[in-house]
Design a protein around this motif. Structure first.
Motif, PDB file in Angstrom:
ATOM      1  N   ALA A 151      22.805  12.040  11.013  1.00  0.00           N
ATOM      2  CA  ALA A 151      23.037  12.378   9.606  1.00  0.00           C
ATOM      3  C   ALA A 151      23.570  11.165   8.856  1.00  0.00           C
ATOM      4  O   ALA A 151      23.120  10.847   7.748  1.00  0.00           O
ATOM      5  CB  ALA A 151      24.017  13.548   9.509  1.00  0.00           C
ATOM      6  N   ARG A 152      24.527  10.475   9.475  1.00  0.00           N
ATOM      7  CA  ARG A 152      25.096   9.287   8.833  1.00  0.00           C
ATOM      8  C   ARG A 152      24.027   8.198   8.692  1.00  0.00           C
ATOM      9  O   ARG A 152      23.943   7.532   7.651  1.00  0.00           O
ATOM     10  CB  ARG A 152      26.273   8.756   9.649  1.00  0.00           C
ATOM     11  CG  ARG A 152      26.927   7.538   8.997  1.00  0.00           C
ATOM     12  CD  ARG A 152      27.999   6.905   9.870  1.00  0.00           C
ATOM     13  NE  ARG A 152      28.581   5.766   9.186  1.00  0.00           N
ATOM     14  CZ  ARG A 152      28.033   4.544   9.181  1.00  0.00           C
ATOM     15  NH1 ARG A 152      26.892   4.314   9.824  1.00  0.00           N
ATOM     16  NH2 ARG A 152      28.613   3.560   8.523  1.00  0.00           N
ATOM     17  N   ARG A 153      23.186   8.008   9.736  1.00  0.00           N
ATOM     18  CA  ARG A 153      22.138   6.981   9.687  1.00  0.00           C
ATOM     19  C   ARG A 153      21.213   7.213   8.507  1.00  0.00           C
ATOM     20  O   ARG A 153      20.837   6.280   7.798  1.00  0.00           O
ATOM     21  CB  ARG A 153      21.347   6.973  10.997  1.00  0.00           C
ATOM     22  CG  ARG A 153      20.305   5.864  11.085  1.00  0.00           C
ATOM     23  CD  ARG A 153      19.711   5.781  12.471  1.00  0.00           C
ATOM     24  NE  ARG A 153      18.780   6.860  12.736  1.00  0.00           N
ATOM     25  CZ  ARG A 153      17.473   6.811  12.475  1.00  0.00           C
ATOM     26  NH1 ARG A 153      16.938   5.735  11.919  1.00  0.00           N
ATOM     27  NH2 ARG A 153      16.691   7.828  12.770  1.00  0.00           N
ATOM     28  N   ARG A 154      20.849   8.468   8.276  1.00  0.00           N
ATOM     29  CA  ARG A 154      19.966   8.792   7.161  1.00  0.00           C
ATOM     30  C   ARG A 154      20.614   8.417   5.826  1.00  0.00           C
ATOM     31  O   ARG A 154      19.987   7.776   4.974  1.00  0.00           O
ATOM     32  CB  ARG A 154      19.640  10.288   7.193  1.00  0.00           C
ATOM     33  CG  ARG A 154      19.374  10.945   5.823  1.00  0.00           C
ATOM     34  CD  ARG A 154      18.076  10.474   5.187  1.00  0.00           C
ATOM     35  NE  ARG A 154      18.121  10.564   3.735  1.00  0.00           N
ATOM     36  CZ  ARG A 154      17.181  11.106   2.988  1.00  0.00           C
ATOM     37  NH1 ARG A 154      16.120  11.635   3.548  1.00  0.00           N
ATOM     38  NH2 ARG A 154      17.292  11.110   1.679  1.00  0.00           N
ATOM     39  N   MET A 155      21.884   8.815   5.638  1.00  0.00           N
ATOM     40  CA  MET A 155      22.525   8.601   4.344  1.00  0.00           C
ATOM     41  C   MET A 155      22.917   7.137   4.130  1.00  0.00           C
ATOM     42  O   MET A 155      22.926   6.647   3.007  1.00  0.00           O
ATOM     43  CB  MET A 155      23.734   9.522   4.190  1.00  0.00           C
ATOM     44  CG  MET A 155      23.379  11.008   4.186  1.00  0.00           C
ATOM     45  SD  MET A 155      22.026  11.437   3.057  1.00  0.00           S
ATOM     46  CE  MET A 155      22.776  11.033   1.475  1.00  0.00           C
ATOM     47  N   VAL A 156      23.240   6.424   5.212  1.00  0.00           N
ATOM     48  CA  VAL A 156      23.527   4.989   5.093  1.00  0.00           C
ATOM     49  C   VAL A 156      22.261   4.250   4.665  1.00  0.00           C
ATOM     50  O   VAL A 156      22.287   3.393   3.778  1.00  0.00           O
ATOM     51  CB  VAL A 156      24.060   4.421   6.427  1.00  0.00           C
ATOM     52  CG1 VAL A 156      23.994   2.896   6.442  1.00  0.00           C
ATOM     53  CG2 VAL A 156      25.501   4.878   6.653  1.00  0.00           C
ATOM     54  N   TYR A 157      21.138   4.609   5.284  1.00  0.00           N
ATOM     55  CA  TYR A 157      19.870   3.974   4.884  1.00  0.00           C
ATOM     56  C   TYR A 157      19.589   4.244   3.412  1.00  0.00           C
ATOM     57  O   TYR A 157      19.223   3.330   2.659  1.00  0.00           O
ATOM     58  CB  TYR A 157      18.712   4.494   5.737  1.00  0.00           C
ATOM     59  CG  TYR A 157      17.374   3.979   5.253  1.00  0.00           C
ATOM     60  CD1 TYR A 157      16.893   2.741   5.677  1.00  0.00           C
ATOM     61  CD2 TYR A 157      16.612   4.702   4.338  1.00  0.00           C
ATOM     62  CE1 TYR A 157      15.692   2.237   5.199  1.00  0.00           C
ATOM     63  CE2 TYR A 157      15.413   4.214   3.858  1.00  0.00           C
ATOM     64  CZ  TYR A 157      14.955   2.984   4.285  1.00  0.00           C
ATOM     65  OH  TYR A 157      13.782   2.489   3.801  1.00  0.00           O
ATOM     66  N   GLU A 158      19.747   5.500   2.991  1.00  0.00           N
ATOM     67  CA  GLU A 158      19.477   5.842   1.590  1.00  0.00           C
ATOM     68  C   GLU A 158      20.371   5.045   0.646  1.00  0.00           C
ATOM     69  O   GLU A 158      19.914   4.513  -0.372  1.00  0.00           O
ATOM     70  CB  GLU A 158      19.705   7.335   1.365  1.00  0.00           C
ATOM     71  CG  GLU A 158      19.520   7.758  -0.084  1.00  0.00           C
ATOM     72  CD  GLU A 158      19.840   9.220  -0.318  1.00  0.00           C
ATOM     73  OE1 GLU A 158      20.724   9.514  -1.158  1.00  0.00           O
ATOM     74  OE2 GLU A 158      19.215  10.065   0.345  1.00  0.00           O
ATOM     75  N   GLU A 159      21.651   4.952   0.993  1.00  0.00           N
ATOM     76  CA  GLU A 159      22.607   4.246   0.143  1.00  0.00           C
ATOM     77  C   GLU A 159      22.209   2.779  -0.009  1.00  0.00           C
ATOM     78  O   GLU A 159      22.174   2.228  -1.117  1.00  0.00           O
ATOM     79  CB  GLU A 159      23.996   4.370   0.777  1.00  0.00           C
ATOM     80  CG  GLU A 159      25.144   4.056  -0.130  1.00  0.00           C
ATOM     81  CD  GLU A 159      26.469   4.458   0.496  1.00  0.00           C
ATOM     82  OE1 GLU A 159      27.356   4.877  -0.255  1.00  0.00           O
ATOM     83  OE2 GLU A 159      26.626   4.343   1.726  1.00  0.00           O
ATOM     84  N   LEU A 160      21.875   2.137   1.120  1.00  0.00           N
ATOM     85  CA  LEU A 160      21.507   0.725   1.088  1.00  0.00           C
ATOM     86  C   LEU A 160      20.129   0.528   0.459  1.00  0.00           C
ATOM     87  O   LEU A 160      19.894  -0.450  -0.255  1.00  0.00           O
ATOM     88  CB  LEU A 160      21.537   0.158   2.510  1.00  0.00           C
ATOM     89  CG  LEU A 160      22.925   0.129   3.159  1.00  0.00           C
ATOM     90  CD1 LEU A 160      22.827  -0.320   4.614  1.00  0.00           C
ATOM     91  CD2 LEU A 160      23.876  -0.773   2.389  1.00  0.00           C
ATOM     92  N   PHE A 161      19.217   1.463   0.701  1.00  0.00           N
ATOM     93  CA  PHE A 161      17.881   1.356   0.115  1.00  0.00           C
ATOM     94  C   PHE A 161      17.937   1.442  -1.409  1.00  0.00           C
ATOM     95  O   PHE A 161      17.303   0.644  -2.114  1.00  0.00           O
ATOM     96  CB  PHE A 161      16.968   2.451   0.665  1.00  0.00           C
ATOM     97  CG  PHE A 161      15.648   2.536  -0.047  1.00  0.00           C
ATOM     98  CD1 PHE A 161      14.638   1.625   0.217  1.00  0.00           C
ATOM     99  CD2 PHE A 161      15.417   3.515  -1.015  1.00  0.00           C
ATOM    100  CE1 PHE A 161      13.421   1.685  -0.456  1.00  0.00           C
ATOM    101  CE2 PHE A 161      14.210   3.585  -1.689  1.00  0.00           C
ATOM    102  CZ  PHE A 161      13.208   2.665  -1.405  1.00  0.00           C
ATOM    103  N   LEU A 162      18.700   2.400  -1.939  1.00  0.00           N
ATOM    104  CA  LEU A 162      18.770   2.561  -3.393  1.00  0.00           C
ATOM    105  C   LEU A 162      19.409   1.343  -4.051  1.00  0.00           C
ATOM    106  O   LEU A 162      19.004   0.915  -5.135  1.00  0.00           O
ATOM    107  CB  LEU A 162      19.543   3.830  -3.756  1.00  0.00           C
ATOM    108  CG  LEU A 162      18.842   5.150  -3.421  1.00  0.00           C
ATOM    109  CD1 LEU A 162      19.734   6.331  -3.777  1.00  0.00           C
ATOM    110  CD2 LEU A 162      17.502   5.258  -4.145  1.00  0.00           C
TER     111      LEU A 162
END
Length: 683
Positions: free
Chosen positions: A209-220
């Motif tokens: 779950a954290r991996r998904r949201m960390v990727y989203e945060e850095l991607f945006l």
């Protein structure tokens, strides 16, 4: 119908009235969306452990049966409750402090779950939390999120509110990432990831779950940088510098020293950009003394030879004066005119200089923030060089760029940045790095000493002076402060003058006039002053090759990168140089910085350690650099995800489909909302 959780007031959540909403507002939570994305910073583990696998001092959860009648002891208004609990085949002593009310519930043979700190030798558990399975045991076997709370808001209340929000509004959590990216990286759905962060089923699910949201945060975040870059690249409306390579080779060949391989490579990168139809936006980073100024000089020479003007903006008048002098000498035989514009320039000289810039009679101007005043205009500004860029705000740098018609931009910093952070903070720039020292430079020997060794330090000053060398002596403050018990420049100047009467001691600080500072530095550079007592006004760029000794008083009061910058003021000549850090051994963080300084002189390693000590926001100065405060991402640990996100964002924004396909509409809407926070719009 689309609904934005960030537009739903907290009072729409069941059980939240104005008072509770006010408590959440105090924590920076203003909407249901804010609440749902208010992530825990750690978890409390209530999963039952096997005592055979537990280490002494660990926080653990165990389950067993009460094996003895409880004993309650009282002392000084406090109490201690003790009973034995049989856990598998081990008899454990359970101790509660100030929980006397539990005594009546501790019945023999009753099952109980205990969480606390384990004492291996005593086989004792100091209980922090306990539950009875026959009453439900809500925490047992779970990972409980721990949030940042304050005021009247408790952990239990915050957990309950977020749980209600997920139940009531969870179905409205939108998916932001395109399917191609979630499939590519095997990321779970956004709704499941947010729920999984707040209430993970197990460690693996929580990590995913954290991996998904960390990727989203850095991607945006990277999407904003890469889109900005793509928009400017697509315009192709930069100046095309027509540069004669033979002229550049002649200029470089006439320099009184040989360029390093690193300098040659960086110059080629810069000149390649300057010849292109797009606007160059390049960061030049290098350690102190790595030769960035010479690289900038070659770029400025190229822009003048191509028929344009150059501007070099620096943070201090001393540095501006030094650069103006050195560039003036370097370009003198080529007929290139160099001017100086600072706040201390007389009004008449200022008018003449501005007129010369407008008419094109002045080729290069060096200055401080005085360059960005409204009445300063150029005939044809082709290149903007900003030195020590972190000293200027985003808007200040932007104003100088707008003085020309899309001039090329070269930004320099002597604070080397780890690759991960360069990608993050300067993702909209190309990055060039100088890693080699100019030939003949010797490593600076660095020592950390206590204040009690001042007599030995004075002896070292005498030794270096007798060898014909000079000394910088730095302290934090100009005058005495009641708040900080640190040495100040004025008192130190008096004390050193008394302790070293045979030497000439100079004084330099920020409250002196420009003329006074220039005279003081000129005397020191000419060798007329043996020791220069100064505040950190000399931190950046001052070049006195004969100075071989840098002494920093109260060094524990300085940041690590600042200490490294100060150390870089020596070691610029052929003789062995030294840096002595006089520090308080009782300062824990200070000693950590002293260890770093004495163990390495690599600016990139210093930068990494400084980042570990201070964190990225303070490292860069969030307001000055635009450094984001991420909710989940850790730039030291998540560097692989950051690079993935950067590459994905760059590939997406460089495709025509991203800018036209309906499938990317939500991301384009996101960029449109975010673009208003930049100093320039996206379109």
């Amino acid at each position: 119908m689309s609904i934005s959780l960030f537009q739903i007031p907290l009072t729409k959540l069941q059980g939240v009235g104005p008072r509770k909403a006010g408590e959440l507002h105090a924590l920076g939570i203003s909407s249901v969306g804010d609440l749902i994305e208010y992530y825990p910073f750690r978890y409390e583990d209530y999963r039952i452990r096997d005592l055979r696998e537990v280490k002494d001092g660990e926080r653990i959860t165990i389950q067993g049966k009460i094996a003895s009648m409880p004993s309650l002891q009282r002392f000084g208004g406090k109490s201690r409750l003790i009973c034995r609990v049989m856990v598998d085949a081990t008899l454990v002593t359970a101790v509660w402090f100030n929980r006397g009310f539990l005594k009546e519930q501790l019945a023999l043979e009753r099952e109980i779950t205990l969480t606390g700190k384990w004492d291996q030798r005593r086989r004792q558990l100091t209980v922090a939390d306990s539950e009875f399975p026959d009453r439900g045991g809500a925490k047992t076997g779970t990972l409980q999120p721990v949030y940042s709370v304050g005021g009247d808001m408790t952990q239990a209340a915050m957990r309950g509110l977020i749980e209600k929000a997920l139940i009531q509004f969870g179905d409205y959590i939108p998916e932001i990432l395109p399917t191609e990216l979630t499939d590519k990286h095997g990321l779970m759905a956004r709704k499941d990831a947010i729920a999984g962060i707040h209430r993970p089923e197990n460690t693996r699910d929580g990590q995913e779950a954290r991996r998904r949201m960390v990727y989203e945060e850095l991607f945006l975040f990277q999407l904003k940088l890469q889109a900005y870059r793509a928009m400017h690249a697509r315009k192709s409306d930069g100046l095309v510098h027509t540069v004669d390579n033979d002229e550049i080779r002649t200029f470089v060949g006439a320099l009184p020293f040989e360029l390093t391989g690193s300098q040659k490579q960086v110059i080629n990168e810069i000149l390649h950009d300057m010849k292109q139809p797009y606007v160059m936006n390049r960061l030049l980073q290098g350690d102190v003394g790595s030769g960035k100024t010479v690289v900038a000089a070659v770029a400025l020479y190229a822009t003048v030879r191509a028929g344009h003007q150059g501007a070099l903006m620096v943070p201090t008048e001393i540095l501006a004066e030094q650069h103006a002098r050195s560039l003036g000498k370097m370009f003198e035989s080529y007929g290139i005119q160099v001017g100086l514009l600072t706040g201390s320039v007389t009004e008449r000289k200022r008018r003449d200089l501005i007129a010369s810039l407008q008419m094109g009679l002045l080729d290069i101007v060096v200055g401080t923030h005085a360059l960005i005043q409204e009445d300063v205009f150029f005939r044809s500004l082709g290149l903007v060089v900003t030195d020590e860029q972190h000293r200027f705000g985003v808007n200040q740098r932007s104003i100088l760029r707008r003085k020309g018609m899309n001039p090329d931009v070269l930004t320099m910093t002597a604070t080397p940045i780890p690759r991960t952070l360069a990608i993050t903070v300067f993702g909209d720039m190309d990055v060039s790095t100088l890693r080699e020292r100019p030939k003949g430079r010797k490593p600076i020997k660095t020592y950390s000493v206590k204040h009690e060794l001042m007599d030995r330090v004075l002896g070292f000053i005498r030794k270096e002076t007798s060898a014909g060398r000079q000394t910088f002596f730095i302290c934090p403050l100009i005058e005495e402060s009641e708040k900080l018990d640190v040495q100040n420049a004025i008192d130190l100047h008096i004390q050193l003058s008394q302790a070293l009467p045979e030497l000439t001691i100079g004084l330099l600080h920020g409250r002196m006039t420009a003329t006074e500072k220039e005279e003081t530095m000129a005397e020191f550079a000419a060798g007329k002053t043996h020791v220069l007592v100064s505040t950190t006004v000399i931190e950046v760029g001052v070049d006195v090759p004969n100075a071989t000794l840098m002494i920093v008083m109260d060094a524990d009061r300085f940041g690590l990168s600042q200490l490294h910058q100060l150390r870089g003021r020596v070691g610029r000549g052929e003789h062995q140089s030294y840096c002595i850090l006089i520090a308080d051994p009782k300062s824990e963080n200070g000693q950590e910085r002293m260890r770093a300084m004495t163990e390495t002189d690599d600016g990139f390693e210093i930068s990494r350690r400084d980042l570990e000590i201070r964190g990225p926001g303070e490292f860069f100065g969030t307001k000055q650099s635009g450094m984001p405060e991420f909710r989940l991402a850790n730039l030291l640990n998540d560097f692989e995800v950051l690079e993935q996100a950067r590459d994905d964002a760059a590939a997406l924004t460089s495709s025509e489909a991203f800018w036209s396909s309906p499938g990317y509409g939500s991301l384009r809407d996101y960029l449109a909302r975010e673009s208003q926070h930049r100093d320039e719009p996206l379109d």
